[in-house]
Design a protein around this motif. Structure first.
Motif, PDB file in Angstrom:
ATOM      1  N   ASP A  27      45.889  36.295  33.822  1.00  0.00           N
ATOM      2  CA  ASP A  27      46.989  36.739  34.672  1.00  0.00           C
ATOM      3  C   ASP A  27      46.566  36.927  36.126  1.00  0.00           C
ATOM      4  O   ASP A  27      47.404  36.940  37.022  1.00  0.00           O
ATOM      5  N   ARG A  84      45.632  22.538  43.509  1.00  0.00           N
ATOM      6  CA  ARG A  84      45.732  23.620  42.535  1.00  0.00           C
ATOM      7  C   ARG A  84      44.555  24.593  42.591  1.00  0.00           C
ATOM      8  O   ARG A  84      44.549  25.599  41.887  1.00  0.00           O
ATOM      9  N   ALA A 104      45.426  27.329  39.976  1.00  0.00           N
ATOM     10  CA  ALA A 104      46.767  27.775  39.624  1.00  0.00           C
ATOM     11  C   ALA A 104      47.288  26.918  38.476  1.00  0.00           C
ATOM     12  O   ALA A 104      47.263  25.692  38.549  1.00  0.00           O
ATOM     13  N   ARG A 107      53.644  26.658  35.242  1.00  0.00           N
ATOM     14  CA  ARG A 107      54.354  27.765  34.593  1.00  0.00           C
ATOM     15  C   ARG A 107      54.224  27.650  33.070  1.00  0.00           C
ATOM     16  O   ARG A 107      54.481  26.594  32.489  1.00  0.00           O
ATOM     17  N   ASN A 108      53.816  28.749  32.444  1.00  0.00           N
ATOM     18  CA  ASN A 108      53.612  28.773  30.993  1.00  0.00           C
ATOM     19  C   ASN A 108      53.607  30.224  30.531  1.00  0.00           C
ATOM     20  O   ASN A 108      53.493  31.142  31.353  1.00  0.00           O
ATOM     21  N   ALA A 112      48.758  32.734  34.510  1.00  0.00           N
ATOM     22  CA  ALA A 112      49.037  32.019  35.760  1.00  0.00           C
ATOM     23  C   ALA A 112      47.826  31.288  36.319  1.00  0.00           C
ATOM     24  O   ALA A 112      47.969  30.429  37.192  1.00  0.00           O
ATOM     25  N   TYR A 113      46.605  31.619  35.819  1.00  0.00           N
ATOM     26  CA  TYR A 113      45.394  31.070  36.421  1.00  0.00           C
ATOM     27  C   TYR A 113      44.405  30.603  35.360  1.00  0.00           C
ATOM     28  O   TYR A 113      44.285  31.208  34.287  1.00  0.00           O
TER      29      TYR A 113
END
Length: 418
Positions: A27, A84, A104, A107-108, A112-113
């Motif tokens: 996160d 990214r 980065a 979206r999932n 986030a990372y």
């Protein structure tokens, strides 16, 4: 039995697509994103590349680059601008280094990372991976190093990669310092330029850029050699060509801006994209101006092309440091040039963003300099460093920022850059 095996395989696949991403993604970033380019950062990077400019290196002699930990981190974060990758950090110790990169993730539901940490050690002819961690998922060092070596061996089938790999002799890690020894060959520069095009620019984009470069050459052949032509006289027909082509306006805008910027920079896109000849340089046979100034056209279009190709942060920083250099030993600090830079950055962002279609239409219909850029010739320019400091300094101070705010307000009101 077959049904049991099928269900077992399905369960393993389900665990793979849920547990592995959960372990790999986080996160929070392990390396915080870098801030804006600082003037000192960019000045240092520029001096480093000038010192190790391959065109000035003695061929077939071993040269060394030595960087301390903070310099290495600065170089990694400010010159390796991958889309990214949000941050890279290196920690140096005798014989080894810890490299951490934060990417980065799309979206999932898992994180986030993707934080990647690799422990690398000196080895004959290069480095080896001691350990690798993807988020909280450890990868055995032996496996990671084996994969890296297999990839390296496969990549060596490419002549340019093999020549570049052979140019590097040794990497040495010490307390807070890394040293890279390399042997330069002049022909490597051309090979690297052409290979970079193959890797970084998809074939469809290469064909599109080449098309616009050729169309631009056709437009410029109407004028005698050495003549200066208003920029709008080539921008309007070039973007009308883009409008008629149809398709994604962002890609057409990017290609057209790149073609004009290459012309202004003295770069032959044909030689770069098609691998013709040993040098991609050529002198522009027709010069372009904006509001009667060639420097305005250069600042505006080159910044737009840099921004359209993903370097808006870099474009703004280059514009600022160029003006500071002029204040110290050149033509003087000019808010006019800085305004053209900022306008170009805005144009590049919008030309490849949501307003791309509107930007294309506007450029195709442009008939005057004012349609491209507000007339900033009322701004202070050609100031020596002492005069700039007295009237507006320092950079980033209230008086300087007040002028920048005026520039941005005029750009925000202009139909092309608002």
């Amino acid at each position: 039995m077959r049904r049991f095996l099928a269900w077992s395989l399905a369960l393993l696949l389900l665990l793979g697509v849920t547990v592995l991403p959960w372990m790999m993604l986080d996160d929070a970033p392990a390396v915080e994103p870098v801030g804006e380019f600082g003037r000192k950062d960019l000045a240092w990077i520029k001096s480093l590349f000038q010192k190790h400019d391959p065109r000035r290196q003695t061929p077939d002699v071993v040269h060394s680059i030595r960087l301390d930990e903070s310099e290495l981190n600065r170089l990694l974060n400010y010159t390796v601008e991958l889309r990214r990758v949000t941050g890279i950090a290196a920690e140096l110790t005798p014989g080894s280094a810890t490299l951490t990169a934060t990417l980065a993730a799309p979206r999932n539901p898992f994180g986030a990372y993707l934080n990647v940490t690799a422990e690398v050690a000196e080895a004959p002819g290069g480095i080896r991976i001691e350990s690798l961690q993807l988020g909280s998922l450890p990868v055995p060092g032996v496996l990671a190093d084996w994969i890296a070596r297999r990839v390296h061996a496969r990549l060596r089938r490419d002549e340019t990669y093999a020549a570049l790999a052979d140019a590097f002799h040794r990497v040495n890690f010490d307390e807070n310092q890394a040293t890279l020894d390399y042997r330069w060959r002049p022909e490597l520069l051309t090979e690297i330029e052409q290979k970079s095009v193959e890797i970084l620019i998809p074939p469809a984009d290469q064909a599109r850029m080449l098309d616009y470069a050729q169309y631009l050459d056709g437009l410029l052949k109407r004028y005698r050699e050495g003549r200066t032509v208003p920029l709008v006289q080539v921008v309007a027909p070039l973007f009308e060509h883009a409008r008629r082509a149809g398709g994604d306006p962002r890609e057409h805008n990017r290609a057209a801006l790149t073609a004009i910027a290459a012309h202004l920079s003295g770069i032959s896109l044909a030689k770069l994209l098609e691998g013709e000849g040993r040098s991609i340089r050529r002198g522009p046979h027709v010069l372009l101006s904006l509001h009667g100034r060639r420097d305005f056209a250069e600042h505006f279009i080159i910044s737009a092309a840099l921004s359209a190709n993903g370097g808006s942060r870099l474009a703004n920083a280059i514009g600022l440091i160029k003006e500071e250099e002029d204040a110290n030993r050149g033509s003087g600090f000019s808010f006019t040039d800085l305004a053209a830079n900022r306008a170009g950055v805005r144009l590049g962002d919008r030309a490849t963003g949501e307003p791309a279609a509107r930007v294309l239409q506007h450029l195709a219909a442009a008939r005057s300099d004012d349609a491209l850029l507000p007339d900033f010739r009322d701004l202070p320019e050609f100031m020596a460093q002492a005069e700039f400091d007295r009237r507006f300094g320092p950079v980033g101070g209230p008086r300087y920022l007040a002028v920048i705010a005026r520039i941005d307000a005029r750009l925000a009101a202009h139909p092309l850059t608002r």
